[in-house]
Design a protein around this motif. Structure first.
Motif, PDB file in Angstrom:
ATOM      1  N   ALA A  59       0.820  -1.213   0.000  1.00  0.00           N
ATOM      2  CA  ALA A  59       0.000   0.000   0.000  1.00  0.00           C
ATOM      3  C   ALA A  59       0.851   1.260   0.000  1.00  0.00           C
ATOM      4  O   ALA A  59       0.435   2.291  -0.524  1.00  0.00           O
ATOM      5  CB  ALA A  59      -0.926   0.001   1.210  1.00  0.00           C
ATOM      6  N   VAL A  60       2.063   1.193   0.584  1.00  0.00           N
ATOM      7  CA  VAL A  60       2.889   2.397   0.706  1.00  0.00           C
ATOM      8  C   VAL A  60       3.883   2.515  -0.442  1.00  0.00           C
ATOM      9  O   VAL A  60       4.946   3.090  -0.305  1.00  0.00           O
ATOM     10  CB  VAL A  60       3.635   2.430   2.052  1.00  0.00           C
ATOM     11  CG1 VAL A  60       2.658   2.570   3.202  1.00  0.00           C
ATOM     12  CG2 VAL A  60       4.457   1.173   2.230  1.00  0.00           C
ATOM     13  N   CYS A  61       3.549   1.953  -1.594  1.00  0.00           N
ATOM     14  CA  CYS A  61       4.470   1.863  -2.720  1.00  0.00           C
ATOM     15  C   CYS A  61       3.860   2.542  -3.933  1.00  0.00           C
ATOM     16  O   CYS A  61       2.925   2.028  -4.538  1.00  0.00           O
ATOM     17  CB  CYS A  61       4.750   0.378  -2.987  1.00  0.00           C
ATOM     18  SG  CYS A  61       5.411  -0.022  -4.593  1.00  0.00           S
ATOM     19  N   ARG A  65       1.808   0.924  -8.619  1.00  0.00           N
ATOM     20  CA  ARG A  65       0.639   1.184  -9.468  1.00  0.00           C
ATOM     21  C   ARG A  65       1.049   1.279 -10.926  1.00  0.00           C
ATOM     22  O   ARG A  65       0.361   0.760 -11.809  1.00  0.00           O
ATOM     23  CB  ARG A  65      -0.058   2.455  -9.015  1.00  0.00           C
ATOM     24  CG  ARG A  65      -0.579   2.344  -7.600  1.00  0.00           C
ATOM     25  CD  ARG A  65      -1.334   3.568  -7.190  1.00  0.00           C
ATOM     26  NE  ARG A  65      -2.599   3.663  -7.888  1.00  0.00           N
ATOM     27  CZ  ARG A  65      -3.401   4.718  -7.787  1.00  0.00           C
ATOM     28  NH1 ARG A  65      -3.046   5.748  -7.074  1.00  0.00           N
ATOM     29  NH2 ARG A  65      -4.545   4.730  -8.421  1.00  0.00           N
ATOM     30  N   ASP A  85      -1.427  -9.845  -9.102  1.00  0.00           N
ATOM     31  CA  ASP A  85      -0.886  -8.808  -8.224  1.00  0.00           C
ATOM     32  C   ASP A  85      -1.180  -9.207  -6.779  1.00  0.00           C
ATOM     33  O   ASP A  85      -2.335  -9.340  -6.384  1.00  0.00           O
ATOM     34  CB  ASP A  85      -1.529  -7.459  -8.565  1.00  0.00           C
ATOM     35  CG  ASP A  85      -0.790  -6.295  -7.921  1.00  0.00           C
ATOM     36  OD1 ASP A  85       0.039  -6.534  -7.025  1.00  0.00           O
ATOM     37  OD2 ASP A  85      -1.050  -5.147  -8.320  1.00  0.00           O
TER      38      ASP A  85
ATOM     39  N   THR B   9      -3.875  -3.999  -6.704  1.00  0.00           N
ATOM     40  CA  THR B   9      -3.481  -2.825  -5.926  1.00  0.00           C
ATOM     41  C   THR B   9      -4.390  -1.650  -6.241  1.00  0.00           C
ATOM     42  O   THR B   9      -4.807  -0.918  -5.363  1.00  0.00           O
ATOM     43  CB  THR B   9      -2.042  -2.432  -6.271  1.00  0.00           C
ATOM     44  OG1 THR B   9      -1.269  -3.611  -6.362  1.00  0.00           O
ATOM     45  CG2 THR B   9      -1.457  -1.539  -5.211  1.00  0.00           C
ATOM     46  N   SER B  10      -4.706  -1.497  -7.510  1.00  0.00           N
ATOM     47  CA  SER B  10      -5.478  -0.315  -7.885  1.00  0.00           C
ATOM     48  C   SER B  10      -6.876  -0.358  -7.276  1.00  0.00           C
ATOM     49  O   SER B  10      -7.391   0.662  -6.841  1.00  0.00           O
ATOM     50  CB  SER B  10      -5.546  -0.174  -9.400  1.00  0.00           C
ATOM     51  OG  SER B  10      -5.768  -1.408 -10.002  1.00  0.00           O
ATOM     52  N   ASN B  13      -6.660   0.534  -3.726  1.00  0.00           N
ATOM     53  CA  ASN B  13      -6.372   1.938  -3.481  1.00  0.00           C
ATOM     54  C   ASN B  13      -7.596   2.823  -3.634  1.00  0.00           C
ATOM     55  O   ASN B  13      -7.589   3.970  -3.210  1.00  0.00           O
ATOM     56  CB  ASN B  13      -5.291   2.425  -4.453  1.00  0.00           C
ATOM     57  CG  ASN B  13      -3.936   1.861  -4.081  1.00  0.00           C
ATOM     58  OD1 ASN B  13      -3.767   1.368  -2.976  1.00  0.00           O
ATOM     59  ND2 ASN B  13      -3.002   1.925  -5.005  1.00  0.00           N
ATOM     60  N   GLN B  18      -5.812  11.129  -2.206  1.00  0.00           N
ATOM     61  CA  GLN B  18      -4.929  11.284  -3.351  1.00  0.00           C
ATOM     62  C   GLN B  18      -4.121  12.555  -3.180  1.00  0.00           C
ATOM     63  O   GLN B  18      -4.524  13.467  -2.446  1.00  0.00           O
ATOM     64  CB  GLN B  18      -5.757  11.371  -4.636  1.00  0.00           C
ATOM     65  CG  GLN B  18      -6.641  10.169  -4.881  1.00  0.00           C
ATOM     66  CD  GLN B  18      -5.859   9.017  -5.490  1.00  0.00           C
ATOM     67  OE1 GLN B  18      -5.308   9.127  -6.574  1.00  0.00           O
ATOM     68  NE2 GLN B  18      -5.802   7.915  -4.777  1.00  0.00           N
ATOM     69  N   GLU B  89      -1.466  13.243 -13.239  1.00  0.00           N
ATOM     70  CA  GLU B  89      -2.318  12.305 -12.528  1.00  0.00           C
ATOM     71  C   GLU B  89      -2.051  12.412 -11.036  1.00  0.00           C
ATOM     72  O   GLU B  89      -0.990  12.869 -10.618  1.00  0.00           O
ATOM     73  CB  GLU B  89      -2.096  10.871 -13.017  1.00  0.00           C
ATOM     74  CG  GLU B  89      -0.700  10.349 -12.772  1.00  0.00           C
ATOM     75  CD  GLU B  89      -0.585   8.880 -13.189  1.00  0.00           C
ATOM     76  OE1 GLU B  89      -1.590   8.163 -13.095  1.00  0.00           O
ATOM     77  OE2 GLU B  89       0.507   8.489 -13.614  1.00  0.00           O
ATOM     78  N   GLU B  91      -1.804  10.704  -7.111  1.00  0.00           N
ATOM     79  CA  GLU B  91      -1.118   9.538  -6.574  1.00  0.00           C
ATOM     80  C   GLU B  91      -1.712   9.215  -5.214  1.00  0.00           C
ATOM     81  O   GLU B  91      -2.181  10.098  -4.507  1.00  0.00           O
ATOM     82  CB  GLU B  91       0.357   9.908  -6.420  1.00  0.00           C
ATOM     83  CG  GLU B  91       1.309   8.763  -6.420  1.00  0.00           C
ATOM     84  CD  GLU B  91       2.732   9.294  -6.409  1.00  0.00           C
ATOM     85  OE1 GLU B  91       3.363   9.289  -7.463  1.00  0.00           O
ATOM     86  OE2 GLU B  91       3.210   9.719  -5.338  1.00  0.00           O
ATOM     87  N   ARG B  94      -0.771   7.422   0.613  1.00  0.00           N
ATOM     88  CA  ARG B  94      -0.172   6.606   1.678  1.00  0.00           C
ATOM     89  C   ARG B  94       1.349   6.468   1.584  1.00  0.00           C
ATOM     90  O   ARG B  94       2.024   6.534   2.619  1.00  0.00           O
ATOM     91  CB  ARG B  94      -0.848   5.230   1.721  1.00  0.00           C
ATOM     92  CG  ARG B  94      -2.237   5.304   2.351  1.00  0.00           C
ATOM     93  CD  ARG B  94      -2.962   4.003   2.271  1.00  0.00           C
ATOM     94  NE  ARG B  94      -3.237   3.628   0.877  1.00  0.00           N
ATOM     95  CZ  ARG B  94      -3.747   2.461   0.516  1.00  0.00           C
ATOM     96  NH1 ARG B  94      -4.020   1.553   1.423  1.00  0.00           N
ATOM     97  NH2 ARG B  94      -3.993   2.212  -0.747  1.00  0.00           N
ATOM     98  N   PRO B  95       1.936   6.269   0.370  1.00  0.00           N
ATOM     99  CA  PRO B  95       3.407   6.168   0.345  1.00  0.00           C
ATOM    100  C   PRO B  95       4.109   7.416   0.884  1.00  0.00           C
ATOM    101  O   PRO B  95       4.963   7.290   1.775  1.00  0.00           O
ATOM    102  CB  PRO B  95       3.706   5.913  -1.139  1.00  0.00           C
ATOM    103  CG  PRO B  95       2.482   5.255  -1.664  1.00  0.00           C
ATOM    104  CD  PRO B  95       1.349   5.913  -0.933  1.00  0.00           C
ATOM    105  N   CYS B 142      11.223   6.101  -3.379  1.00  0.00           N
ATOM    106  CA  CYS B 142      10.032   5.680  -2.641  1.00  0.00           C
ATOM    107  C   CYS B 142      10.469   4.946  -1.375  1.00  0.00           C
ATOM    108  O   CYS B 142      10.813   3.774  -1.418  1.00  0.00           O
ATOM    109  CB  CYS B 142       9.176   4.794  -3.537  1.00  0.00           C
ATOM    110  SG  CYS B 142       7.879   3.897  -2.696  1.00  0.00           S
TER     111      CYS B 142
END
Lengths: 141, 164
Positions: A59-61, A65, A85, B9-10, B13, B18, B89, B91, B94-95, B142
């Motif tokens: 989640a923190v990456c 995405r 994934d 992941t998407s 999310n 954002q 876009e 993002e 959270r990261p 990151c």
């Protein structure tokens, strides 16, 4: 004293960042006779009949995405190639088994579920396409 | 189990905060300049202490409240973004928020080094935070990708040992 430490920190940041810029996202072929493998039961998803991209995300990456988008795009054209994934946090068993150190890490499996390539960091498209070509080509031979 | 592990992941999310990806990077630039000044001023300078307190509070706001409260992010939104136009876009927030938390830990360690007269702790903690901020500002590094999973693995291994 402070100036030396500042200079050292700058050097470390530039060296590490530069090294990563050169090596990140490169595909590496998995060597050795006892290549690890993965099956549909452990993955909880169906493998592609020719090849499967297994992506470890978290989640923190942020680059995860972009990686997801790239692999979705590459696999969309070919129904024989799957893209799975995985939330690394939810599958620490696989993370330990395959020595995943950071996300995104992508494993490319062949038709038999054997891990053939490994990409650490956001993958480069050319490397992804080439690795996939190698895996599907050797499967056909 | 299949559903939980194969969620993309998407889709996971969806619904999370954002952020304009340029904002954390701009903030990392300000952070790097401040941390560099703090290191040069050294572990006995009152000005350095004041700057370190300011940066610690900035990390705390970004980490504990959210990126919308991070002061350098507010500076970006107020003065920089109007000149740049909208981002290509957005993002996941959270990261970068995780990176703020890591920064907060190092800033607090640096403060402890200052307050308790431990110059080695002060220099190591602030220098680590500076390297992370520089990597973020220059290379769009990151931090969450690098250390989050390692932390989970360590923590998970410890929890498993405690359970057995």
């Amino acid at each position: 004293m402070g100036w030396w430490i500042l200079g050292g920190a700058l050097l470390v940041a530039l060296a590490f960042g530069g090294y990563r810029r050169l090596t990140d996202g490169r595909s590496r072929a998995v060597a050795g006779d006892s290549k690890p493998r993965l099956d549909a039961v452990r993955l909880g998803d169906v493998l592609g009949t020719e090849a499967t991209f297994v992506q470890f995300s978290s989640a923190v990456c942020a680059p995860c995405r972009a990686t997801h988008r790239l692999l979705t795009e590459v696999t969309r054209a070919d129904p024989a190639v799957a893209h799975i994934d995985i939330d690394a946090e939810a599958r620490l068993d696989l993370v330990d088994e395959f020595g995943i150190m950071r996300t995104p890490t992508v494993l490319l499996l062949d038709a038999g579920g054997v891990v053939r390539h490994r990409i650490v960091g956001a993958p480069r498209r050319a490397d992804v396409v080439e690795a996939l070509r190698q895996v599907t080509h050797s499967a056909a031979a | 189990m299949t559903d939980a592990s194969s969620l993309t992941t998407s889709s996971r999310n969806a619904g999370f905060a954002q952020v304009d990806p340029r904002a954390p990077r701009f903030g990392a630039g300000i952070t790097a300049v401040l941390l560099a000044a703090i290191i040069v001023l050294g572990p006995t300078s009152p000005v350095g202490l004041a700057l370190l307190v300011v940066q610690t509070l900035a990390f705390a706001a970004g980490s504990l409240i959210g990126l919308q409260a991070q002061p350098w992010g507010i500076v970006y939104r107020t003065f920089v973004r109007p000149r740049l136009g909208p981002p290509a876009e957005l993002e996941d927030a959270r990261p970068p928020r995780f990176a703020q938390t890591v920064g907060l830990v190092f800033a607090l360690a640096g403060l402890a080094g200052f307050v308790f007269s431990l110059p080695v702790l002060f220099f190591i903690a602030v220098a680590f935070a500076l390297v992370a901020a520089l990597l973020n500002a220059i290379f769009d590094f990151c931090l969450g990708c690098e250390v989050y999973l390692l932390g989970k693995r360590l923590f998970g291994a410890r929890a498993a040992r405690a359970a057995s």
